[in-house]
Design a protein around this motif. Structure first.
Motif, PDB file in Angstrom:
ATOM      1  N   TYR A  58     -12.299  -3.543 -16.611  1.00  0.00           N
ATOM      2  CA  TYR A  58     -12.041  -2.167 -17.028  1.00  0.00           C
ATOM      3  C   TYR A  58     -12.836  -1.933 -18.298  1.00  0.00           C
ATOM      4  O   TYR A  58     -13.294  -2.881 -18.957  1.00  0.00           O
ATOM      5  CB  TYR A  58     -10.550  -1.946 -17.295  1.00  0.00           C
ATOM      6  N   VAL A 118     -11.734   2.381 -14.705  1.00  0.00           N
ATOM      7  CA  VAL A 118     -11.860   1.305 -13.712  1.00  0.00           C
ATOM      8  C   VAL A 118     -12.798   1.768 -12.607  1.00  0.00           C
ATOM      9  O   VAL A 118     -12.616   2.852 -12.051  1.00  0.00           O
ATOM     10  CB  VAL A 118     -10.492   0.933 -13.110  1.00  0.00           C
ATOM     11  N   GLU A 119     -13.796   0.960 -12.280  1.00  0.00           N
ATOM     12  CA  GLU A 119     -14.749   1.324 -11.237  1.00  0.00           C
ATOM     13  C   GLU A 119     -14.125   1.214  -9.849  1.00  0.00           C
ATOM     14  O   GLU A 119     -13.283   0.338  -9.605  1.00  0.00           O
ATOM     15  CB  GLU A 119     -15.988   0.427 -11.322  1.00  0.00           C
ATOM     16  N   ARG A 131     -15.200   0.121  -7.019  1.00  0.00           N
ATOM     17  CA  ARG A 131     -15.454  -1.044  -6.158  1.00  0.00           C
ATOM     18  C   ARG A 131     -14.351  -2.089  -6.267  1.00  0.00           C
ATOM     19  O   ARG A 131     -14.291  -3.022  -5.463  1.00  0.00           O
ATOM     20  CB  ARG A 131     -16.814  -1.673  -6.484  1.00  0.00           C
ATOM     21  N   TYR A 132     -13.452  -1.925  -7.249  1.00  0.00           N
ATOM     22  CA  TYR A 132     -12.348  -2.857  -7.400  1.00  0.00           C
ATOM     23  C   TYR A 132     -11.026  -2.301  -6.862  1.00  0.00           C
ATOM     24  O   TYR A 132      -9.983  -2.925  -7.024  1.00  0.00           O
ATOM     25  CB  TYR A 132     -12.181  -3.228  -8.882  1.00  0.00           C
ATOM     26  N   TRP A 157      -2.960  -3.267  -5.954  1.00  0.00           N
ATOM     27  CA  TRP A 157      -3.332  -3.387  -7.360  1.00  0.00           C
ATOM     28  C   TRP A 157      -3.261  -2.041  -8.068  1.00  0.00           C
ATOM     29  O   TRP A 157      -2.771  -1.936  -9.192  1.00  0.00           O
ATOM     30  CB  TRP A 157      -4.735  -3.972  -7.467  1.00  0.00           C
ATOM     31  N   GLN A 210      -7.960  -1.646  -4.766  1.00  0.00           N
ATOM     32  CA  GLN A 210      -7.102  -2.151  -3.702  1.00  0.00           C
ATOM     33  C   GLN A 210      -5.748  -1.483  -3.884  1.00  0.00           C
ATOM     34  O   GLN A 210      -5.280  -1.300  -5.018  1.00  0.00           O
ATOM     35  CB  GLN A 210      -6.960  -3.675  -3.747  1.00  0.00           C
ATOM     36  N   THR A 261      -5.946  -7.480 -16.272  1.00  0.00           N
ATOM     37  CA  THR A 261      -6.701  -8.654 -15.863  1.00  0.00           C
ATOM     38  C   THR A 261      -5.851  -9.578 -15.010  1.00  0.00           C
ATOM     39  O   THR A 261      -6.300 -10.121 -14.004  1.00  0.00           O
ATOM     40  CB  THR A 261      -7.221  -9.401 -17.100  1.00  0.00           C
ATOM     41  N   ARG A 318      -9.764  -7.660 -12.396  1.00  0.00           N
ATOM     42  CA  ARG A 318     -10.667  -6.526 -12.225  1.00  0.00           C
ATOM     43  C   ARG A 318     -11.042  -5.948 -13.587  1.00  0.00           C
ATOM     44  O   ARG A 318     -10.184  -5.657 -14.393  1.00  0.00           O
ATOM     45  CB  ARG A 318     -10.015  -5.462 -11.343  1.00  0.00           C
TER      46      ARG A 318
END
Length: 215
Positions: free
Chosen positions: A80, A11-12, A14-15, A20, A17, A73, A78
């Motif tokens: 992946y 997972v990058e 920039r996503y 999450w 939080q 999702t 987000r």
């Protein structure tokens, strides 16, 4: 350079939080999670083809993820990547429970006044505390491991000599590292008015921890 097995997910940052990430890692049964400290390239199956996809530093790796991928999702859409074959990446592994403790402590500080202390092994302490002060945005002045301007913008005149993040307009430095021989203390101060920048706070902590040689 550790091996990452086929079936792992990436997972990058920039996503990122906090809430999450807590849901995602809580649903993961593996004993450890990884974070890249350099850019990497991973093989991803798209239809009948396998393509190489570039991923940035601080990307999260969950090894041989066996959970329900549709849940990822549903947690917010987000994206992946699923690694299609074994590869080697520049990353460091951390105990899953430590990352969960760090995320929970950070969430408590985002909810209200706090002073949290976590220890990882015998050589690292992380302190989180909230502070007063005006805050319109968070910017990065530099980095320990790799730039993360995709998560939070860099200071206007470009990166300075000192890594970390500051709150504007006050200019308060928010993250510091203190080294006493082989023992490290990382301190993150969170302005109460800046609680919407949780992804930047978490990524800055990851950047700092990755830079410590012993880890």
């Amino acid at each position: 350079m550790p091996r990452v097995k086929a079936g792992s997910i990436v997972v990058e940052p920039r996503y990122f939080q906090v809430d999450w990430l807590l849901q995602l890692i809580n649903g993961y049964e593996g004993p450890r999670v990884g974070f890249l400290y350099r850019p990497g390239s991973i093989p991803v199956r798209i239809g009948m083809r396998i393509l190489e996809v570039s991923v940035p530093p601080f990307s999260l790796v969950l090894e041989e993820y066996s959970g329900n991928l549709s849940q990822i999702t549903s947690l917010g859409g987000r994206p992946y990547y699923v690694v299609s074959r074994d590869i080697w990446l520049d990353l460091k592994w951390f105990r899953r429970e430590f990352i969960l403790e760090l995320l929970r402590a950070l969430r408590r500080c985002l909810e209200g006044p706090c002073h949290e202390i976590l220890e990882y092994g015998q050589l690292l302490r992380i302190e989180l505390e909230t502070i007063d002060g005006a805050c319109e945005k968070i910017v990065s002045t530099g980095f320990y491991t790799a730039p993360y301007h995709s998560i939070v913008e860099s200071i206007r005149q470009g990166y300075g000599k000192e890594p970390g993040i500051i709150a504007l307009p006050a200019g308060s430095r928010l993250i510091t590292v203190d080294r006493r021989e082989v023992f490290y203390t990382i301190k993150l101060r969170i302005p109460l008015e800046c609680r919407g920048f949780d992804g930047a706070f978490f990524t800055s902590l990851v950047d700092t921890v990755l830079s410590i040689p012993e880890y």
